[in-house]
Design a protein around this motif. Sequence first.
Motif, short mmCIF file in Angstrom:
data_model
loop_
_atom_site.label_atom_id
_atom_site.label_comp_id
_atom_site.label_asym_id
_atom_site.label_seq_id
_atom_site.Cartn_x
_atom_site.Cartn_y
_atom_site.Cartn_z
N MET A 220 0.84 -1.19 0.00
CA MET A 220 0.00 0.00 0.00
C MET A 220 0.88 1.24 0.00
N LYS A 221 0.50 2.19 -0.85
CA LYS A 221 1.25 3.43 -0.91
C LYS A 221 0.30 4.58 -0.54
N LYS A 222 0.78 5.50 0.28
CA LYS A 222 -0.05 6.65 0.68
C LYS A 222 0.54 7.91 0.05
N VAL A 223 -0.31 8.67 -0.64
CA VAL A 223 0.17 9.89 -1.29
C VAL A 223 -0.71 11.06 -0.83
N VAL A 224 -0.11 12.08 -0.25
CA VAL A 224 -0.86 13.26 0.17
C VAL A 224 -0.55 14.41 -0.79
N LEU A 225 -1.58 14.99 -1.38
CA LEU A 225 -1.40 16.11 -2.31
C LEU A 225 -2.11 17.35 -1.75
N ASP A 226 -1.77 18.52 -2.31
CA ASP A 226 -2.26 19.77 -1.75
C ASP A 226 -3.78 19.87 -1.68
N ASN A 227 -4.43 19.52 -2.80
CA ASN A 227 -5.88 19.75 -2.85
C ASN A 227 -6.58 18.72 -3.75
N TYR A 228 -7.90 18.85 -3.79
CA TYR A 228 -8.73 17.90 -4.53
C TYR A 228 -8.35 17.83 -6.02
N ASP A 229 -8.12 19.01 -6.64
CA ASP A 229 -7.79 19.02 -8.06
C ASP A 229 -6.50 18.26 -8.33
N ASP A 230 -5.53 18.40 -7.44
CA ASP A 230 -4.26 17.68 -7.62
C ASP A 230 -4.49 16.16 -7.52
N VAL A 231 -5.38 15.75 -6.60
CA VAL A 231 -5.68 14.31 -6.48
C VAL A 231 -6.34 13.82 -7.77
N CYS A 232 -7.30 14.60 -8.28
CA CYS A 232 -8.00 14.19 -9.52
C CYS A 232 -7.01 14.05 -10.68
N ARG A 233 -6.09 15.01 -10.79
CA ARG A 233 -5.11 14.95 -11.89
C ARG A 233 -4.18 13.75 -11.72
N ALA A 234 -3.76 13.48 -10.49
CA ALA A 234 -2.84 12.35 -10.25
C ALA A 234 -3.53 11.02 -10.58
N VAL A 235 -4.80 10.89 -10.21
CA VAL A 235 -5.52 9.64 -10.50
C VAL A 235 -5.80 9.55 -12.00
N ALA A 236 -6.11 10.68 -12.63
CA ALA A 236 -6.31 10.67 -14.09
C ALA A 236 -5.02 10.23 -14.79
N ASP A 237 -3.87 10.62 -14.26
CA ASP A 237 -2.59 10.19 -14.85
C ASP A 237 -2.48 8.66 -14.79
N ILE A 238 -2.94 8.07 -13.69
CA ILE A 238 -2.87 6.61 -13.55
C ILE A 238 -3.79 5.94 -14.58
N TYR A 239 -4.99 6.49 -14.77
CA TYR A 239 -5.91 5.94 -15.78
C TYR A 239 -5.35 6.12 -17.19
N SER A 240 -4.73 7.27 -17.45
CA SER A 240 -4.14 7.52 -18.77
C SER A 240 -3.04 6.50 -19.05
N ARG A 241 -2.17 6.29 -18.06
CA ARG A 241 -1.06 5.35 -18.25
C ARG A 241 -1.59 3.92 -18.44
N GLN A 242 -2.57 3.56 -17.63
CA GLN A 242 -3.16 2.22 -17.72
C GLN A 242 -3.68 1.95 -19.15
N LEU A 243 -4.39 2.92 -19.70
CA LEU A 243 -5.00 2.72 -21.03
C LEU A 243 -3.96 2.79 -22.14
N ARG A 244 -2.89 3.55 -21.92
CA ARG A 244 -1.80 3.58 -22.91
C ARG A 244 -1.10 2.22 -22.94
N GLU A 245 -0.84 1.68 -21.75
CA GLU A 245 -0.10 0.42 -21.67
C GLU A 245 -0.96 -0.78 -22.03
N LYS A 246 -2.26 -0.70 -21.72
CA LYS A 246 -3.17 -1.83 -22.00
C LYS A 246 -4.53 -1.27 -22.45
N PRO A 247 -4.66 -1.01 -23.75
CA PRO A 247 -5.92 -0.40 -24.24
C PRO A 247 -7.16 -1.24 -23.91
N HIS A 248 -6.99 -2.57 -23.77
CA HIS A 248 -8.14 -3.43 -23.47
C HIS A 248 -8.40 -3.55 -21.97
#
Length: 238
Positions: A1-29
């Motif tokens: 388990m990894k814990k990441v604390v970011l400044d605000n809600y928008d930063d959390v949304c962008r960080a999680v969107a980055d994970i979804y972007s990477r996931q779909l780039r690496e495995k489109p299916h």
Amino acid sequence: MKKVVLDNYDDVCRAVADIYSRQLREKPHSVLGLATGGTPIGLYEELVRRYNAGEIDFSMARSFNLDEYYPISKSHPQSYDYFMRENLFDKINIARYSIPNGEADDPVAECERYDGEIAAAGGIDLMLLGIGLNGHIGFNEPSDTYPIGTYLVDLTESSLTANSRFFGPGEHQPGRALTMGIGAILSSRSIVLMICGANKAPIAKRLFEGKVYTGVPASFLLLHPDATIFLDKAAAGA
Ligand code: GLP
């Protein structure tokens, strides 16, 4: 388990969107697990923005949502089916999405069918979670035991009160839900939990006490080898 604390809600949304972007780039299916509630709305806005900018492609992906009220019509504005179409599915090019069917005549058969569909898809690659004020994930409420698979659950007073803000005065609020069980959630290859806002600080504190117990259902995530828990400073009490 990894814990990441970011400044605000928008930063959390962008960080999680980055994970979804990477996931779909690496495995489109990819098979994506998705959540409802107030917390993921900013994430979905960011994913739609990236889709419109041509930065992310869902055309080969499919998704499974965590839960749905029972019984509820798909056309009810507070159904999770409606929520997902409004906030995400009608705005992107996802190949296929599944949500437990709140209109099913036989909820037990629907739960078995839903588990079968998840299994046939090969399980979930990346699961998104929010957390209830009582520590629930999906609608796995604090309880002595948990079914492994999808099940029909009686919602607790805490969840009913927390979600009553979405229902109009006098509007009927279902007291039960179909929720993905702990099994499918923990079998997901990778998990992201978003905890945002000062009202989540007390449950976040309990979650990080370093023990796993059914009193805080989200604490099972502490055992997962690839779970990342994102908090904004308000939820982290920082
Ligand atoms: C809802 C959903 C959960 C969600 C949680 C928190 O009722 N069943 O999947 O994570 O409660 O919601 P919110 O993000 O609005 O605080």
